[in-house]
Write a protein that holds these residues in place. Structure first.
Motif, PDB file in Angstrom:
ATOM      1  N   VAL A 155       0.865  -1.173   0.000  1.00 27.19           N
ATOM      2  CA  VAL A 155       0.000   0.000   0.000  1.00 27.19           C
ATOM      3  C   VAL A 155       0.907   1.229   0.000  1.00 27.19           C
ATOM      4  N   SER A 156       0.476   2.297  -0.660  1.00 24.47           N
ATOM      5  CA  SER A 156       1.367   3.438  -0.899  1.00 24.47           C
ATOM      6  C   SER A 156       1.498   4.373   0.290  1.00 24.47           C
ATOM      7  N   SER A 157       0.639   4.213   1.300  1.00 23.77           N
ATOM      8  CA  SER A 157       0.587   5.174   2.411  1.00 23.77           C
ATOM      9  C   SER A 157       0.530   4.445   3.738  1.00 23.77           C
ATOM     10  N   PRO A 158       1.074   5.069   4.797  1.00 24.80           N
ATOM     11  CA  PRO A 158       0.903   4.463   6.124  1.00 24.80           C
ATOM     12  C   PRO A 158      -0.532   4.547   6.632  1.00 24.80           C
ATOM     13  N   TYR A 159      -1.383   5.306   5.945  1.00 26.86           N
ATOM     14  CA  TYR A 159      -2.783   5.444   6.329  1.00 26.86           C
ATOM     15  C   TYR A 159      -3.629   4.897   5.189  1.00 26.86           C
ATOM     16  N   PHE A 160      -4.440   3.874   5.493  1.00 29.85           N
ATOM     17  CA  PHE A 160      -5.161   3.189   4.428  1.00 29.85           C
ATOM     18  C   PHE A 160      -6.398   2.506   5.003  1.00 29.85           C
ATOM     19  N   ARG A 161      -7.205   1.993   4.102  1.00 33.82           N
ATOM     20  CA  ARG A 161      -8.367   1.198   4.488  1.00 33.82           C
ATOM     21  C   ARG A 161      -8.011  -0.271   4.300  1.00 33.82           C
ATOM     22  N   TRP A 162      -8.037  -1.002   5.403  1.00 37.28           N
ATOM     23  CA  TRP A 162      -7.623  -2.402   5.393  1.00 37.28           C
ATOM     24  C   TRP A 162      -8.872  -3.268   5.342  1.00 37.28           C
ATOM     25  N   ASN A 163      -8.965  -4.111   4.312  1.00 37.66           N
ATOM     26  CA  ASN A 163     -10.115  -4.975   4.116  1.00 37.66           C
ATOM     27  C   ASN A 163      -9.794  -6.413   4.494  1.00 37.66           C
ATOM     28  N   SER A 164     -10.784  -7.101   5.027  1.00 36.62           N
ATOM     29  CA  SER A 164     -10.649  -8.509   5.385  1.00 36.62           C
ATOM     30  C   SER A 164     -10.837  -9.378   4.145  1.00 36.62           C
ATOM     31  N   LEU A 165     -10.992 -10.684   4.338  1.00 37.60           N
ATOM     32  CA  LEU A 165     -11.282 -11.583   3.229  1.00 37.60           C
ATOM     33  C   LEU A 165     -12.675 -11.349   2.674  1.00 37.60           C
ATOM     34  N   GLY A 166     -13.542 -10.754   3.495  1.00 35.49           N
ATOM     35  CA  GLY A 166     -14.900 -10.435   3.063  1.00 35.49           C
ATOM     36  C   GLY A 166     -15.099  -8.946   2.922  1.00 35.49           C
ATOM     37  N   LYS A 261     -10.512  11.474   4.800  1.00 35.80           N
ATOM     38  CA  LYS A 261      -9.544  11.377   3.714  1.00 35.80           C
ATOM     39  C   LYS A 261      -9.942  10.296   2.710  1.00 35.80           C
ATOM     40  N   ASP A 262      -9.467  10.464   1.493  1.00 32.28           N
ATOM     41  CA  ASP A 262      -9.592   9.434   0.463  1.00 32.28           C
ATOM     42  C   ASP A 262      -8.375   8.526   0.565  1.00 32.28           C
ATOM     43  N   LEU A 263      -8.526   7.413   1.286  1.00 31.55           N
ATOM     44  CA  LEU A 263      -7.400   6.555   1.612  1.00 31.55           C
ATOM     45  C   LEU A 263      -7.297   5.392   0.645  1.00 31.55           C
ATOM     46  N   PRO A 264      -6.072   4.938   0.341  1.00 30.04           N
ATOM     47  CA  PRO A 264      -5.919   3.743  -0.489  1.00 30.04           C
ATOM     48  C   PRO A 264      -6.388   2.503   0.262  1.00 30.04           C
ATOM     49  N   GLY A 265      -6.629   1.430  -0.464  1.00 31.68           N
ATOM     50  CA  GLY A 265      -7.111   0.194   0.137  1.00 31.68           C
ATOM     51  C   GLY A 265      -6.074  -0.910   0.088  1.00 31.68           C
ATOM     52  N   TYR A 266      -6.226  -1.862   1.006  1.00 31.42           N
ATOM     53  CA  TYR A 266      -5.332  -3.013   1.042  1.00 31.42           C
ATOM     54  C   TYR A 266      -6.093  -4.194   1.635  1.00 31.42           C
ATOM     55  N   SER A 267      -5.807  -5.391   1.151  1.00 29.15           N
ATOM     56  CA  SER A 267      -6.385  -6.617   1.693  1.00 29.15           C
ATOM     57  C   SER A 267      -5.282  -7.659   1.809  1.00 29.15           C
ATOM     58  N   GLY A 268      -5.194  -8.309   2.952  1.00 26.59           N
ATOM     59  CA  GLY A 268      -4.180  -9.344   3.154  1.00 26.59           C
ATOM     60  C   GLY A 268      -3.517  -9.213   4.504  1.00 26.59           C
ATOM     61  N   GLU A 269      -2.569 -10.110   4.764  1.00 27.45           N
ATOM     62  CA  GLU A 269      -1.848 -10.066   6.031  1.00 27.45           C
ATOM     63  C   GLU A 269      -0.808  -8.950   5.993  1.00 27.45           C
ATOM     64  N   LEU A 270      -0.262  -8.627   7.160  1.00 30.56           N
ATOM     65  CA  LEU A 270       0.789  -7.618   7.278  1.00 30.56           C
ATOM     66  C   LEU A 270       1.956  -8.258   8.026  1.00 30.56           C
ATOM     67  N   ARG A 271       2.946  -8.748   7.234  1.00 27.99           N
ATOM     68  CA  ARG A 271       4.072  -9.481   7.841  1.00 27.99           C
ATOM     69  C   ARG A 271       5.400  -9.165   7.160  1.00 27.99           C
ATOM     70  N   LEU A 272       5.488  -8.059   6.466  1.00 25.11           N
ATOM     71  CA  LEU A 272       6.748  -7.745   5.789  1.00 25.11           C
ATOM     72  C   LEU A 272       7.670  -6.938   6.711  1.00 25.11           C
ATOM     73  N   PRO A 273       8.927  -7.350   6.850  1.00 26.49           N
ATOM     74  CA  PRO A 273       9.854  -6.667   7.769  1.00 26.49           C
ATOM     75  C   PRO A 273      10.602  -5.520   7.094  1.00 26.49           C
ATOM     76  N   THR A 274       9.862  -4.593   6.494  1.00 26.04           N
ATOM     77  CA  THR A 274      10.498  -3.515   5.732  1.00 26.04           C
ATOM     78  C   THR A 274      11.128  -2.475   6.632  1.00 26.04           C
TER      79      THR A 274
END
Length: 869
Positions: A155-166, A261-274
């Motif tokens: 996701v391009s921003s630290p602020y986003f809309r996080w969606n579940s599997l549904g 705000k108009d926030l970007p969206g993301y769906s999935g787990e969050l496990r990347l050690p960036t």
């Protein structure tokens, strides 16, 4: 103009390398100063780390401050909750995460007036893909967190809309540089120029540029840190020197800003050690903690809570506060460090003691309920009280224990039985017995403890009575033979040339399952391979077959190998310890199901043990159970220059919950490991981690985690901390169920999970051994007898419905059922439950959402609990 929202807080690990008692000593000073600062500086506010347990512990020793706390919470200047303890998000059961929220929010509201309704998890080691759904269940629509993001690939921003599997969604605010991004300590106040130019402004600039954010979040605090004194004056000085505007804010205020705000969206787990470490291999550290946690979760969810519902229907009152206490004992060990295992041995002892207490509570509640029901039914010596603790009909095998004078018994009206002697109690002479005459002595005859497998059909959620009687002794059959295989129909496991092969019709899978060993140069956060060492296959050399009867068979293969006993031995090439191991493959010919049991005594230090499974040389897809759903797992390419992009190597090692489904070339296999949480796969094999043992809390410069030591052990003034308990020495057993699938749809796999972890719950009135159950002989019959039927079924739910939990309501004579719709289609349960149901939320508030459940989400229903004679 970019505006920085500065939020003052403290991050409060209840335990880590220090204990809960140590933490309470620190809180005594820090929390008191927080109250004083807030009362004398009305412009200030403070977040108390999002968990009520730490405030409970403080309030218990400072009851005189309770009104002060309530007033500050009411004025929205002190923020507590919503969690009871700050949960790990990848290892606990979904129900544990929900109960954590339930207890945290309800008790914060009751004790302190209000819970902060934000999913605040500032230090958790990654997040499962269904966290938005789980938070929505508690009425929470936002999350603030640190670890797991990547602004280039996710996701391009630290602020986003996080969606579940549904369709569930939360507003997500990530602080990529940690909850200490804007930490203002004494050194920052004394050297404000360098603090702003070297740290504060660059962090704001990064948050602004990644997503073009004009409002950014600056959490200000660190572990066990006190409140910033005179924060208004400090912020004034910041604004005089910073290139950006800073204002005193709150997490809730910042989330409200994000809502606009108009926030970007993301769906999935969050496990990347960036931007920070995730500890992607922590799922196998201190396996004793993870295994105990899993077993207690299953005991509560599959035994204790349904039994409490059955008990209440029978008029047996068990205080619901006891259930809350039981959950608290478990949740106190589910914070990220505690359940992860990245703690000192001193803390690990505390965790295991809390598990001991939880087990005692759970066993005691179960004992009380079964004994009371048994007494009310006037259970005879030759009668077994058998429970079905699920709201669905059961047709299969239950494993029960019987105490009997004879080792030869027969159950009435069962489809199949297998009876084995577990223990023989020989005759005892001159045993004391109190009679109406006083003390008398007699010879107590011999008796037997029997383990019995019986195939039964049970009605949903209730109990039935099964009678048994002695039968004439039959000749003993020789169980062992020289066969090298077990088989049913077209399925067979065989041991040939040191390999375990699996046959499915015309297909032969060679070397189907193996045991692997490698050294571990890691610590209590991460496994670390030893440079140049290859993972070795441990040889199996012997086998024997046990044909228990016409239904149950076992193939037992065993082996031993000399391995390096210590890390030093491994590094020097010495193999100085004999390691013995055994794999037991069990077959049920009626259900055509197999299970594996790995048994060994771990006498080796600093190593990793894994099972390797071969679905015929090609893996075409992996599905993994997670908390509240199932996901497809795909490996990502790890670039050679990963050190330039990540804080640790983003190895393709994953966490899972209860299920792994593997599509091979011609087969689909489901595996149901009991308590294991970590797996890996490549194009050919599936790997399940059993143990990863270590002797250090934290170590620097690991192969997959370069640089500083996690756990602060190489920080200035810190020391390396040995953890001999984390070597996990002693006896181990791991059980893994296996099933072949013709269809591997998520909803069908979720249904299989319920069956794979079904419990056998039974009770026999004891006259032979009064210590089979710890409390049995202290639970006295009451003078008022209960009128309950000899057979009971409270409710029936279609077997194609996935039930997550069933537990007592806060209201008397009612209970709750939580259902998972783990499919892509809407599910209507209107005609799938033979009872009136009311849709409610996690807190039992009525919802006008009817009986239709959206895809990939939970729904909770309230039912009336009463016996219909």
């Amino acid at each position: 103009m970019v505006k920085a929202h500065l939020v003052n807080h403290t991050h409060w690990d209840r335990e880590w390398y220090f204990t809960v008692m140590d933490s309470q000593v620190l809180a005594d000073q820090v929390f008191t100063e927080i109250l004083e600062e807030l009362e004398t500086h009305p412009e200030a506010n403070f977040c108390l780390d999002g968990q009520t347990s730490i405030l409970d512990e403080y309030a218990n020793t400072h009851p005189e401050n309770l009104d002060r706390i309530r007033e500050l919470v009411k004025d929205e200047r002190l923020f507590v909750g919503p969690w009871y303890t700050q949960t790990d998000a990848l290892i606990p059961d979904a129900e544990s995460i929900l109960r954590n929220l339930y207890i945290g929010i309800t008790e914060a509201n009751k004790k302190y007036g209000k819970a902060m309704m934000i999913g605040y998890l500032p230090d958790t080691f990654g997040f499962n893909a269904q966290m938005p759904m789980l938070l929505n269940q508690a009425g929470i629509d936002s999350i603030l967190f640190w670890r797991g993001t990547n602004f280039d690939t996710q996701v391009s921003s630290p602020y986003f809309r996080w969606n579940s599997l549904g369709n569930d969604e939360v507003i997500a605010a990530n602080f990529p540089f940690g909850y200490f991004t804007g930490q203002i300590g004494l050194d920052a106040k004394e050297k404000m120029d360098s603090f702003i130019s070297d740290r504060y402004d660059p962090n704001i600039k990064f948050l602004h540029e990644h997503g073009n954010n004009n409002d950014v979040l600056m959490p200000s605090g660190i572990d066990q840190m006190n409140i910033v004194h005179n924060i208004a004056e400090t912020v004034k000085k910041i604004n005089e020197q910073s290139s950006f505007e800073t204002k005193i804010s709150t997490y809730q205020e910042f989330v409200d800003v994000l809502r606009t705000k108009d926030l970007p969206g993301y769906s999935g787990e969050l496990r990347l050690p960036t931007y920070s470490r995730i500890h992607r291999t922590i799922g196998s550290v201190r396996q004793s903690i993870k295994k105990q946690n899993f077993e207690i979760e299953q005991k509560i969810l599959k035994r204790v809570e349904p039994l409490m519902v059955i008990a209440e229907s029978a008029g047996i009152k068990v205080g619901k506060g006891m259930l809350t206490l039981l959950w608290k004992k478990l949740l106190e060990s589910q914070a990220h460090d505690s359940l992860g295992g990245s703690v000192s041995d001193n803390v690990a002892e505390d965790i295991m003691h809390r598990f001991k207490e939880a087990n005692e509570l759970a066993d005691g509640i179960e004992n009380l309920i079964k004994k009371k029901i048994g007494d009310s039914l006037k259970l005879g010596d030759n009668e077994l009280l058998l429970f079905n603790t699920t709201p669905q009909s059961f047709d299969g095998f239950k494993k029960v224990s019987i105490m009997a004078r004879s080792k030869n018994i027969k159950f009435d009206n069962v489809e199949y039985q297998s009876v084995k002697v577990e223990k023989h109690y020989p005759m005892r002479k001159h045993v004391l017995k109190m009679t109406e005459k006083g003390r008398e002595y007699f010879d107590e005859p011999e008796y037997f403890s029997l383990i019995c497998k019986i195939k039964v059909q049970l009605k949903p959620l209730g109990y039935t009575i099964i009678k048994f009687h002695d039968v004439p002794a039959k000749s003993e059959e020789v169980a062992n033979n020289t066969d090298n295989y077990i088989a049913t129909n077209d399925l067979k496991f065989e041991f040939t040339n040191g390999k375990i092969n699996f046959v499915n019709g015309d297909e032969v899978i060679l070397d189907f399952i193996s045991l692997l060993d490698s050294g571990n140069d890691g610590d209590t956060y991460d496994y670390s391979p030893i440079q140049g060492e290859k993972e070795s296959v441990l040889p199996f050399t012997e086998c024997r077959v046990i044909h228990e009867d016409e239904v149950f068979e076992k193939l037992i293969v065993s082996g031993e190998e000399f391995l390096p006993g210590t890390l030093e031995s491994r590094l020097s090439g010495k193999r100085d310890k004999k390691f013995a191991y055994q794999l037991v493959i069990s077959l049920n010919k009626i259900s055509q199901e197999f299970s594996f049991k790995v048994i060994f005594n771990n006498n080796i230090e600093s190593h990793r043990l894994r099972l390797r499974i071969n679905p015929n040389n090609e893996i075409l897809g992996i599905k993994a159970g997670i908390q509240g759903g199932i996901i497809n797992v795909t490996n990502k390419k790890v670039d050679e220059d990963w050190q330039d992009k990540f804080d640790e190597k983003p190895v393709n090692i994953y966490n899972f919950d209860k299920l792994l489904n593997v599509n091979g070339r011609n087969n689909s296999f489901s595996f149901f490991p009991k308590g294991l949480k970590e797996f890996e796969f490549d194009n050919r094999y599936l790997y399940l981690t059993l143990l990863a043992t270590t002797g250090q809390l934290g170590k620097p410069n690991l192969a997959w985690r370069p640089g500083r030591a996690s756990g602060d052990t190489t920080n200035e003034g810190h020391i390396m901390m040995p953890t001999p308990m984390a070597q996990e020495k002693g006896n181990w057993e791991f059980t893994i169920g296996m099933k072949l699938n013709k269809i591997n749809a998520d909803s069908l796999l979720s249904r299989e999970i319920n069956g794979a972890f079904d419990q056998s719950v039974s009770y026999q009135k004891q006259t032979l051994n009064l210590f089979i159950n710890r409390l049995d002989n202290k639970i006295w019959p009451t003078e008022v007898s209960l009128q309950i039927p000899r057979s009971l079924s409270l409710v029936a739910i279609d077997n194609d419905v996935v039930v997550s939990s069933l537990y007592p309501s806060r209201e008397n004579e009612k209970y709750l059922i939580r259902i998972l719709n783990d499919s892509d289609e809407m599910l209507d349960v209107a005609n799938k439950i033979n009872s009136e149901i009311e849709r409610v939320d996690l807190f039992e508030n009525k919802l006008n959402q009817g009986t239709k459940i959206m895809p990939h989400t939970f729904a909770t229903f309230k039912l009336r609990n009463m016996i219909n004679f």
